[in-house]
Design a protein around this motif. Structure first.
Motif, PDB file in Angstrom:
ATOM      1  N   LYS A  84       0.890  -1.487   0.494  1.00  0.00           N
ATOM      2  CA  LYS A  84       0.009  -0.001  -0.014  1.00  0.00           C
ATOM      3  C   LYS A  84       1.031   1.749   0.141  1.00  0.00           C
ATOM      4  N   ALA A  85       1.926   1.072   0.750  1.00  0.00           N
ATOM      5  CA  ALA A  85       2.655   2.581   0.915  1.00  0.00           C
ATOM      6  C   ALA A  85       3.249   2.910  -0.445  1.00  0.00           C
ATOM      7  N   ALA A 104       2.407   1.627  -3.546  1.00  0.00           N
ATOM      8  CA  ALA A 104       1.905   2.044  -4.285  1.00  0.00           C
ATOM      9  C   ALA A 104       0.781   3.424  -4.184  1.00  0.00           C
ATOM     10  N   GLU A 105       1.409   4.064  -2.849  1.00  0.00           N
ATOM     11  CA  GLU A 105       0.720   5.381  -1.988  1.00  0.00           C
ATOM     12  C   GLU A 105       2.028   6.424  -3.136  1.00  0.00           C
ATOM     13  N   ALA A 106       3.272   5.957  -2.923  1.00  0.00           N
ATOM     14  CA  ALA A 106       4.298   6.786  -3.364  1.00  0.00           C
ATOM     15  C   ALA A 106       4.342   6.923  -5.017  1.00  0.00           C
ATOM     16  N   ARG A 107       4.159   5.266  -5.493  1.00  0.00           N
ATOM     17  CA  ARG A 107       4.332   5.732  -6.765  1.00  0.00           C
ATOM     18  C   ARG A 107       3.452   6.990  -7.484  1.00  0.00           C
ATOM     19  N   ALA A 108       2.202   6.709  -6.658  1.00  0.00           N
ATOM     20  CA  ALA A 108       0.927   7.666  -7.748  1.00  0.00           C
ATOM     21  C   ALA A 108       1.553   8.865  -6.861  1.00  0.00           C
ATOM     22  N   ARG A 109       2.050   9.288  -6.326  1.00  0.00           N
ATOM     23  CA  ARG A 109       2.683  10.858  -5.558  1.00  0.00           C
ATOM     24  C   ARG A 109       3.448  11.602  -6.521  1.00  0.00           C
ATOM     25  N   GLU A 145       2.330  11.576 -10.500  1.00  0.00           N
ATOM     26  CA  GLU A 145       1.272  12.596 -10.210  1.00  0.00           C
ATOM     27  C   GLU A 145       2.133  14.323 -10.005  1.00  0.00           C
ATOM     28  N   GLU A 173      -3.638   6.010 -11.775  1.00  0.00           N
ATOM     29  CA  GLU A 173      -5.276   4.673 -11.516  1.00  0.00           C
ATOM     30  C   GLU A 173      -5.154   4.199 -13.174  1.00  0.00           C
TER      31      GLU A 173
END
Length: 111
Positions: A54-55, A57-62, A65, A75
């Protein structure tokens, strides 16, 4: 775990490679010590993998972006593929049955 990931991206081939980051603390901030690194790795269990994923995936998304990823949104994006075999370090080889690379050289990829 972040320090380890950065060290691997920087070319580390083993856990002690994390120490290569210590000369750039102005960029990376404080770097985990070897004992801390080993303790963290010892604590990566099956139960903790979902939180780590989860961490990540969140880092990758940030990062995506912020412009570090593919053109489309995080996404909608598939895997980000990095071609790491583009550069060969030329090395002489007297090894028995050594075969030339497709570029007709002898060498290896540093990663």
């Amino acid at each position: 775990l972040t320090d380890l990931a950065v060290a691997v991206a920087d070319g580390a081939i083993n856990i002690s490679g994390i120490q290569t980051l210590t000369d750039r603390q102005d960029v990376f901030g404080p770097v985990a010590s070897m004992p801390t690194t080993w303790r963290v790795l010892d604590r990566v269990t099956e139960d903790r993998l979902p939180a780590i994923r989860k961490a990540r995936a969140e880092a990758r998304a940030r990062a995506w972006e912020a412009g570090a990823g593919p053109e489309n949104s995080a996404e909608d994006a598939g895997p980000l593929v990095i071609d790491v075999d583009a550069t060969i370090s030329i090395a002489h080889s007297e090894k028995e049955n050594a075969a030339a690379t497709w570029k007709r050289t002898f060498g290896f990829h540093p990663v």
